[in-house]
Motif scaffolding. Structure first.
Motif, short mmCIF file in Angstrom:
data_model
loop_
_atom_site.label_atom_id
_atom_site.label_comp_id
_atom_site.label_asym_id
_atom_site.label_seq_id
_atom_site.Cartn_x
_atom_site.Cartn_y
_atom_site.Cartn_z
N LEU A 107 -53.07 -55.64 -2.01
CA LEU A 107 -52.03 -55.98 -2.97
C LEU A 107 -50.68 -55.56 -2.39
CD1 LEU A 107 -51.49 -57.07 -5.89
CD2 LEU A 107 -51.51 -54.66 -6.62
N LEU A 108 -49.73 -56.48 -2.40
CA LEU A 108 -48.40 -56.23 -1.83
C LEU A 108 -47.46 -55.60 -2.85
CD1 LEU A 108 -47.76 -59.58 0.06
CD2 LEU A 108 -48.16 -57.34 1.09
N PHE A 109 -46.58 -54.74 -2.35
CA PHE A 109 -45.48 -54.17 -3.13
C PHE A 109 -44.19 -54.34 -2.34
CE2 PHE A 109 -49.19 -52.08 -4.79
CZ PHE A 109 -48.92 -51.83 -6.13
N THR A 110 -43.08 -54.07 -3.00
CA THR A 110 -41.78 -54.25 -2.35
C THR A 110 -41.47 -53.16 -1.34
OG1 THR A 110 -40.76 -53.18 -4.24
CG2 THR A 110 -40.76 -55.58 -4.22
N SER A 111 -42.15 -52.01 -1.43
CA SER A 111 -41.92 -50.92 -0.48
C SER A 111 -43.13 -50.00 -0.47
CB SER A 111 -40.67 -50.11 -0.85
OG SER A 111 -40.90 -49.35 -2.03
N GLY A 112 -43.22 -49.19 0.57
CA GLY A 112 -44.27 -48.19 0.61
C GLY A 112 -44.10 -47.15 -0.47
N TYR A 113 -42.86 -46.80 -0.79
CA TYR A 113 -42.59 -45.85 -1.87
C TYR A 113 -43.14 -46.39 -3.18
CZ TYR A 113 -40.09 -42.21 -4.44
OH TYR A 113 -39.79 -41.12 -5.21
N THR A 119 -49.20 -47.06 -7.73
CA THR A 119 -50.67 -47.02 -7.69
C THR A 119 -51.22 -45.68 -8.16
OG1 THR A 119 -50.68 -48.62 -5.88
CG2 THR A 119 -52.68 -47.35 -6.23
N ILE A 120 -50.71 -44.59 -7.59
CA ILE A 120 -51.20 -43.28 -8.03
C ILE A 120 -50.87 -43.05 -9.49
CG2 ILE A 120 -50.91 -40.79 -7.75
CD1 ILE A 120 -50.64 -41.17 -4.80
N GLY A 121 -49.66 -43.41 -9.88
CA GLY A 121 -49.27 -43.21 -11.27
C GLY A 121 -50.15 -43.97 -12.23
N THR A 122 -50.52 -45.20 -11.86
CA THR A 122 -51.36 -46.03 -12.74
C THR A 122 -52.80 -45.53 -12.77
OG1 THR A 122 -49.97 -47.95 -12.32
CG2 THR A 122 -52.21 -48.37 -13.13
N LEU A 123 -53.37 -45.27 -11.61
CA LEU A 123 -54.77 -44.82 -11.57
C LEU A 123 -54.95 -43.51 -12.31
CD1 LEU A 123 -55.65 -45.60 -7.83
CD2 LEU A 123 -56.45 -46.84 -9.86
N ALA A 124 -54.08 -42.53 -12.03
CA ALA A 124 -54.25 -41.21 -12.63
C ALA A 124 -53.97 -41.23 -14.12
CB ALA A 124 -53.33 -40.21 -11.93
N ALA A 125 -53.08 -42.10 -14.58
CA ALA A 125 -52.75 -42.15 -16.00
C ALA A 125 -53.80 -42.88 -16.82
CB ALA A 125 -51.39 -42.83 -16.20
N ARG A 126 -54.43 -43.89 -16.26
CA ARG A 126 -55.30 -44.76 -17.06
C ARG A 126 -56.78 -44.40 -17.00
NH1 ARG A 126 -52.35 -48.77 -19.37
NH2 ARG A 126 -54.30 -49.60 -20.19
N GLY A 256 -58.32 -52.11 -0.92
CA GLY A 256 -59.49 -51.48 -1.52
C GLY A 256 -60.43 -52.55 -2.04
N SER A 257 -61.21 -52.20 -3.04
CA SER A 257 -62.11 -53.18 -3.64
C SER A 257 -61.32 -54.23 -4.41
CB SER A 257 -63.11 -52.49 -4.57
OG SER A 257 -62.46 -52.06 -5.76
N ALA A 258 -61.96 -55.36 -4.66
CA ALA A 258 -61.29 -56.41 -5.43
C ALA A 258 -60.96 -55.93 -6.83
CB ALA A 258 -62.19 -57.65 -5.48
N ALA A 259 -61.89 -55.20 -7.45
CA ALA A 259 -61.65 -54.72 -8.82
C ALA A 259 -60.52 -53.70 -8.85
CB ALA A 259 -62.94 -54.12 -9.39
N LEU A 260 -60.47 -52.81 -7.87
CA LEU A 260 -59.41 -51.80 -7.85
C LEU A 260 -58.05 -52.46 -7.70
CD1 LEU A 260 -59.50 -48.45 -5.89
CD2 LEU A 260 -57.44 -49.82 -6.01
N CYS A 261 -57.92 -53.38 -6.75
CA CYS A 261 -56.62 -54.04 -6.53
C CYS A 261 -56.22 -54.86 -7.75
CB CYS A 261 -56.68 -54.91 -5.27
SG CYS A 261 -56.78 -53.96 -3.74
N ASP A 262 -57.18 -55.51 -8.38
CA ASP A 262 -56.88 -56.30 -9.57
C ASP A 262 -56.47 -55.39 -10.72
OD1 ASP A 262 -56.54 -58.65 -10.99
OD2 ASP A 262 -58.65 -58.80 -11.58
N PHE A 263 -57.10 -54.22 -10.82
CA PHE A 263 -56.74 -53.24 -11.85
C PHE A 263 -55.28 -52.81 -11.68
CE2 PHE A 263 -56.25 -48.85 -13.22
CZ PHE A 263 -56.80 -48.86 -14.50
#
Length: 401
Positions: A107-113, A119-126, A256-263
């Motif tokens: 999954l692409l983002f506008t920057s590495g930051y 990603t970390i903020g979303t995974l750890a929060a949800r 990562g996995s398809a499900a993780l990136c889609d999440f």
């Protein structure tokens, strides 16, 4: 409150401490890198601190792909991918990156930051009850993602699998856990023991989140980073990288996995509400990734130059951190001396090396961070070391602090 006075006072404090940052008026010129033109000095300089580690920002395959894409698709992306759609360029680059790391999806983002923060903020929060274990030297973007998530965080000693194991043993079994760490640490240039960290994380059922931003393109048979070099890519839950360093373009990504990136695609506000990378950027990045997957020439030349640079620094008696990576930190140990050294190198010798001060590094460990590239010649290296020796002596810096 007197707002303007507050702003000025805070800036004056940075200046007194030697930590006020200045941006040099430098013009990079394709085909001439690492030479560039400094508009303030009105002269050519040699750049020694760029993160375009392989010089791919000027590679004909990369610039040609960007030029062709601009002619076909225009300059911008038209908005977020949700609104403006997935271009074939985005999808092709994500497939290339997934293949690079041996993962199902990317999954692409506008920057590495942004890719780290979102990603970390979303995974750890949800993930209900999630706890994050963070290496003590992790990048600010990772730390900000953890802070944004508000999930409990524990810091383990830098590159210490035993301390990680000790801290994981204190967490209640069944708790969702993210172990977040980097491969190459950008300021000291040390490399994480990936296999050992994976082994500990697996024993406790933890996700592994690896930041490879200073390694992708540079390490491994196809540029997949330290995880590819060490044969552990398949053991990592998620690999995060950048397109702005070894690949010479701009943007960040996760694989990562398809499900993780889609999440992450579906829940990360930093992805949902950010405009997409322009197709021209995506095509240029894909050209760079594709080229480096098939060519080891640039990587071999890079490490040849790094080895030569280290030998010359040793011969000149200049203090630098020994490490197994491409990053060569010359230690100064005080911010004002570090800035004075940087300024003399530039003004007297045409050598561009920005000082690295707090908060990028701890106080008392200020340094010049040298990054040799395949485009630097043996003559360039000799001139750099001579300039460093002359400037070091002229400023009476003595031994490193």
């Amino acid at each position: 409150m007197q707002y303007e006075r507050f702003f000025r006072d805070q800036l004056d404090g940075l200046r007194r401490d030697g930590n006020y940052r200045t941006f040099a008026p430098i013009e990079r010129q394709a085909g001439l890198y690492p030479r560039a033109f400094h508009h303030g000095l009105n002269r050519e300089i040699v750049v020694w601190c760029s993160n375009d580690y392989l010089g791919m920002g000027q590679h004909p395959a990369v610039t040609g792909a960007m030029r062709d894409a601009v002619e076909r698709f225009g300059a911008g992306a038209g908005g977020t991918r949700n609104i403006s759609g997935n271009s074939p360029s985005h999808l092709a680059l994500e497939r290339e990156l997934a293949a690079l790391h041996g993962k199902d999806a990317a999954l692409l983002f506008t920057s590495g930051y942004m890719s780290n923060w979102a990603t970390i903020g979303t995974l750890a929060a949800r993930m209900p009850g999630c706890t994050v274990l963070s290496d003590a030297a992790n990048h600010a973007s990772m730390i900000e993602g953890m802070r944004h998530s508000r999930a409990p965080k524990h810091v383990f000693r830098h590159n210490d699998p035993r301390d990680l194991e000790r801290q994981l043993g204190r967490i209640e079994p069944g708790t969702p856990i993210i172990v977040a760490f980097e491969s190459v640490y950008s300021m000291d240039g040390d490399i994480a023991p990936l296999a050992e960290i994976c082994e500990v994380a697996e024993r406790f059922g933890a996700m592994t989140y690896l930041d490879e931003v200073h390694a992708v393109g540079l390490y491994g048979a196809t540029g997949g980073g330290i995880s590819e070099r060490d044969g552990v890519s398949h053991r990592l839950t998620l690999i995060e990288g950048t397109l702005a360093k070894g690949y010479g373009v701009v943007g960040g990504y996760i694989a990562g996995s398809a499900a993780l990136c889609d999440f992450v695609r579906s829940f990360a506000s930093g992805f949902i509400f950010s405009s997409a990378l322009p197709a021209a950027v995506a095509d240029a990045a894909r050209a760079s990734v594709s080229h480096l997957r098939g060519s080891g020439e640039e990587r071999a030349a890079l490490f040849d130059r790094v080895a030569l640079l280290r030998r010359r620094l040793d011969q000149a008696g200049l203090p630098h951190i020994m490490n197994p990576s491409h990053i060569v930190p010359v230690m100064v140990g005080e911010p004002n001396r570090c800035r004075a050294l940087s300024e003399r190198l530039l003004e007297k010798h045409g050598v561009y090396l920005q000082p690295i001060n707090y908060p990028t590094v701890p106080r008392g460990t200020e340094r010049l961070r040298i990054t040799a590239t395949p485009q630097h010649t043996a003559h360039d290296i000799a001139q750099l070391v001579d300039a460093l020796r002359e400037s070091w002596d002229a400023l009476s810096l003595g031994a490193a602090a």
